[in-house]
Design a protein around this motif. Structure first.
Motif, PDB file in Angstrom:
ATOM      1  N   GLN A  56       8.357 -26.231  13.775  1.00 44.20           N
ATOM      2  CA  GLN A  56       9.520 -27.103  13.927  1.00 44.20           C
ATOM      3  C   GLN A  56      10.696 -26.207  14.267  1.00 44.20           C
ATOM      4  OE1 GLN A  56      10.768 -29.166  10.418  1.00 44.20           O
ATOM      5  NE2 GLN A  56      12.384 -30.259  11.462  1.00 44.20           N
ATOM      6  N   ALA A  57      11.521 -26.647  15.208  1.00 48.02           N
ATOM      7  CA  ALA A  57      12.627 -25.795  15.635  1.00 48.02           C
ATOM      8  C   ALA A  57      13.830 -26.653  16.021  1.00 48.02           C
ATOM      9  CB  ALA A  57      12.193 -24.951  16.825  1.00 48.02           C
ATOM     10  N   PRO A  58      15.023 -26.060  15.972  1.00 48.71           N
ATOM     11  CA  PRO A  58      16.213 -26.763  16.448  1.00 48.71           C
ATOM     12  C   PRO A  58      16.085 -27.054  17.941  1.00 48.71           C
ATOM     13  CG  PRO A  58      16.808 -24.744  15.287  1.00 48.71           C
ATOM     14  CD  PRO A  58      15.336 -24.728  15.483  1.00 48.71           C
ATOM     15  N   PRO A  59      16.857 -28.030  18.443  1.00 49.38           N
ATOM     16  CA  PRO A  59      16.874 -28.233  19.890  1.00 49.38           C
ATOM     17  C   PRO A  59      17.377 -26.968  20.578  1.00 49.38           C
ATOM     18  CG  PRO A  59      18.120 -29.961  18.762  1.00 49.38           C
ATOM     19  CD  PRO A  59      17.742 -28.943  17.743  1.00 49.38           C
ATOM     20  N   PRO A  60      16.916 -26.679  21.784  1.00 56.62           N
ATOM     21  CA  PRO A  60      17.428 -25.514  22.512  1.00 56.62           C
ATOM     22  C   PRO A  60      18.946 -25.617  22.648  1.00 56.62           C
ATOM     23  CG  PRO A  60      15.636 -26.560  23.707  1.00 56.62           C
ATOM     24  CD  PRO A  60      15.988 -27.457  22.574  1.00 56.62           C
ATOM     25  N   ARG A  61      19.611 -24.471  22.616  1.00 55.91           N
ATOM     26  CA  ARG A  61      21.077 -24.478  22.682  1.00 55.91           C
ATOM     27  C   ARG A  61      21.606 -23.160  23.200  1.00 55.91           C
ATOM     28  NH1 ARG A  61      22.333 -26.145  17.076  1.00 55.91           N
ATOM     29  NH2 ARG A  61      20.324 -27.094  17.297  1.00 55.91           N
ATOM     30  N   TYR A  62      22.871 -23.166  23.546  1.00 58.45           N
ATOM     31  CA  TYR A  62      23.589 -21.932  23.884  1.00 58.45           C
ATOM     32  C   TYR A  62      25.020 -22.118  23.426  1.00 58.45           C
ATOM     33  CZ  TYR A  62      25.862 -24.212  27.820  1.00 58.45           C
ATOM     34  OH  TYR A  62      26.626 -25.051  28.585  1.00 58.45           O
ATOM     35  N   ALA A  63      25.814 -21.057  23.455  1.00 59.84           N
ATOM     36  CA  ALA A  63      27.200 -21.068  22.982  1.00 59.84           C
ATOM     37  C   ALA A  63      27.273 -21.517  21.521  1.00 59.84           C
ATOM     38  CB  ALA A  63      28.091 -21.932  23.874  1.00 59.84           C
ATOM     39  N   SER A  64      26.200 -21.258  20.786  1.00 56.83           N
ATOM     40  CA  SER A  64      26.148 -21.567  19.364  1.00 56.83           C
ATOM     41  C   SER A  64      26.319 -20.258  18.601  1.00 56.83           C
ATOM     42  CB  SER A  64      24.805 -22.224  19.033  1.00 56.83           C
ATOM     43  OG  SER A  64      23.752 -21.364  19.402  1.00 56.83           O
ATOM     44  N   CYS A  65      26.065 -20.284  17.317  1.00 56.27           N
ATOM     45  CA  CYS A  65      26.185 -19.057  16.558  1.00 56.27           C
ATOM     46  C   CYS A  65      25.183 -19.080  15.414  1.00 56.27           C
ATOM     47  CB  CYS A  65      27.602 -18.909  16.016  1.00 56.27           C
ATOM     48  SG  CYS A  65      28.068 -17.195  15.767  1.00 56.27           S
ATOM     49  N   ALA A  66      24.652 -17.912  15.095  1.00 60.31           N
ATOM     50  CA  ALA A  66      23.736 -17.773  13.972  1.00 60.31           C
ATOM     51  C   ALA A  66      23.993 -16.437  13.294  1.00 60.31           C
ATOM     52  CB  ALA A  66      22.291 -17.847  14.448  1.00 60.31           C
ATOM     53  N   VAL A  67      23.626 -16.373  12.022  1.00 65.26           N
ATOM     54  CA  VAL A  67      23.834 -15.162  11.247  1.00 65.26           C
ATOM     55  C   VAL A  67      22.760 -15.085  10.156  1.00 65.26           C
ATOM     56  CG1 VAL A  67      25.429 -16.194   9.580  1.00 65.26           C
ATOM     57  CG2 VAL A  67      25.661 -13.791  10.156  1.00 65.26           C
ATOM     58  N   ILE A  89      26.116 -30.300  20.329  1.00 67.37           N
ATOM     59  CA  ILE A  89      25.286 -30.777  19.232  1.00 67.37           C
ATOM     60  C   ILE A  89      25.915 -30.331  17.915  1.00 67.37           C
ATOM     61  CG2 ILE A  89      23.078 -31.088  20.366  1.00 67.37           C
ATOM     62  CD1 ILE A  89      22.390 -28.257  19.863  1.00 67.37           C
ATOM     63  N   ASN A  90      26.030 -31.262  17.006  1.00 66.82           N
ATOM     64  CA  ASN A  90      26.690 -30.999  15.732  1.00 66.82           C
ATOM     65  C   ASN A  90      25.633 -30.952  14.639  1.00 66.82           C
ATOM     66  OD1 ASN A  90      28.609 -30.589  13.820  1.00 66.82           O
ATOM     67  ND2 ASN A  90      29.289 -32.707  13.717  1.00 66.82           N
ATOM     68  N   ASP A  91      25.032 -29.781  14.473  1.00 63.67           N
ATOM     69  CA  ASP A  91      24.011 -29.646  13.453  1.00 63.67           C
ATOM     70  C   ASP A  91      23.973 -28.224  12.910  1.00 63.67           C
ATOM     71  OD1 ASP A  91      22.901 -28.336  15.616  1.00 63.67           O
ATOM     72  OD2 ASP A  91      21.088 -29.530  15.701  1.00 63.67           O
ATOM     73  N   THR A  92      23.450 -28.113  11.708  1.00 65.18           N
ATOM     74  CA  THR A  92      23.218 -26.821  11.075  1.00 65.18           C
ATOM     75  C   THR A  92      21.732 -26.717  10.792  1.00 65.18           C
ATOM     76  OG1 THR A  92      25.391 -26.871  10.015  1.00 65.18           O
ATOM     77  CG2 THR A  92      23.768 -25.361   9.083  1.00 65.18           C
ATOM     78  N   TRP A  93      21.154 -25.578  11.140  1.00 63.56           N
ATOM     79  CA  TRP A  93      19.745 -25.317  10.864  1.00 63.56           C
ATOM     80  C   TRP A  93      19.633 -24.043  10.046  1.00 63.56           C
ATOM     81  CZ3 TRP A  93      15.408 -28.135  12.454  1.00 63.56           C
ATOM     82  CH2 TRP A  93      15.687 -29.244  13.263  1.00 63.56           C
ATOM     83  N   VAL A  94      18.710 -24.054   9.096  1.00 60.55           N
ATOM     84  CA  VAL A  94      18.477 -22.893   8.240  1.00 60.55           C
ATOM     85  C   VAL A  94      17.015 -22.472   8.395  1.00 60.55           C
ATOM     86  CG1 VAL A  94      18.465 -22.025   5.872  1.00 60.55           C
ATOM     87  CG2 VAL A  94      20.255 -23.618   6.618  1.00 60.55           C
ATOM     88  N   TRP A  95      16.820 -21.183   8.718  1.00 60.62           N
ATOM     89  CA  TRP A  95      15.469 -20.626   8.859  1.00 60.62           C
ATOM     90  C   TRP A  95      15.192 -19.760   7.654  1.00 60.62           C
ATOM     91  CZ3 TRP A  95      13.348 -15.627  10.587  1.00 60.62           C
ATOM     92  CH2 TRP A  95      12.027 -15.717  11.007  1.00 60.62           C
ATOM     93  N   LYS A  96      14.207 -20.185   6.872  1.00 57.97           N
ATOM     94  CA  LYS A  96      13.876 -19.474   5.638  1.00 57.97           C
ATOM     95  C   LYS A  96      12.358 -19.477   5.490  1.00 57.97           C
ATOM     96  CE  LYS A  96      15.661 -19.238   0.992  1.00 57.97           C
ATOM     97  NZ  LYS A  96      16.597 -19.815   0.055  1.00 57.97           N
ATOM     98  N   GLY A  97      11.790 -18.327   5.241  1.00 56.76           N
ATOM     99  CA  GLY A  97      10.353 -18.237   5.059  1.00 56.76           C
ATOM    100  C   GLY A  97       9.566 -18.640   6.297  1.00 56.76           C
ATOM    101  N   GLY A  98      10.160 -18.434   7.482  1.00 56.58           N
ATOM    102  CA  GLY A  98       9.476 -18.752   8.728  1.00 56.58           C
ATOM    103  C   GLY A  98       9.535 -20.216   9.127  1.00 56.58           C
ATOM    104  N   GLN A  99      10.311 -21.031   8.395  1.00 53.93           N
ATOM    105  CA  GLN A  99      10.427 -22.467   8.683  1.00 53.93           C
ATOM    106  C   GLN A  99      11.894 -22.845   8.904  1.00 53.93           C
ATOM    107  OE1 GLN A  99       7.876 -24.465   8.980  1.00 53.93           O
ATOM    108  NE2 GLN A  99       6.237 -23.311   8.044  1.00 53.93           N
TER     109      GLN A  99
END
Length: 159
Positions: A56-67, A89-99
């Motif tokens: 499962q993954a966020p929709p493709p995007r650019y001009a976003s930011c991750a840390v 797109i107004n969303d926050t995604w968190v990747w933890k433990g490979g998900q």
């Protein structure tokens, strides 16, 4: 033999993941006015690129930011543009433990071209500025937000 590579892209997210001890590259847009966005994660170990598969993954995007958030051993990714219509797109995604997991927060306004960092001293992820949408309050935001307890909280600033 041709080495694997993330390929050409514009406005991806690039940051260091301390737990993996690797640099991660996420998302981006194809260059030369090809309005297709790209979703995938690549790691760089100092010598080669390697893709990471995600179910499962966020929709493709650019001009976003991750840390990378060291305290929670997680990647926090917020907002950006997606698709040929360059929709914000107004969303926050968190990747933890490979998900990946999506976190919905109605208080945080959508934006693009913002910046984020992880503050080791407070163990918080900080977001600043970016392009506002809608642009009713002007084109560029000067607000600061803190990711805390899986929600964005607007920081009070002086001056």
């Amino acid at each position: 033999i041709q080495a694997q590579s993330p390929g050409q892209r514009v406005d991806p997210e690039l940051f260091y993941h301390a737990e993996l001890k690797k640099i991660l590259l996420i998302d981006g847009q194809l260059p030369f006015l090809q309005k297709d966005t790209i979703y995938n994660i690549w790691t760089w170990n100092g010598q080669r690129w390697q893709p990471i598969a995600c179910k499962q993954a966020p929709p493709p995007r650019y001009a976003s930011c991750a840390v990378y958030d060291r305290a929670h051993n997680a990647i926090i990714s917020f907002s950006g543009r997606s698709g040929p219509d360059e929709k914000i797109i107004n969303d926050t995604w968190v990747w933890k433990g490979g998900q990946w997991a999506q976190h919905v927060d109605a208080h945080m306004p959508a934006r693009d071209h913002h910046t984020m960092c992880y503050d080791e001293s407070t163990q918080e992820t900080i977001l600043f500025g970016g392009g506002r949408y809608p642009r009713t309050e002007g084109p560029w935001a000067t607000d600061t937000w803190v990711w805390k307890d899986e929600h964005w909280l607007q920081a009070t600033t002086e001056g």
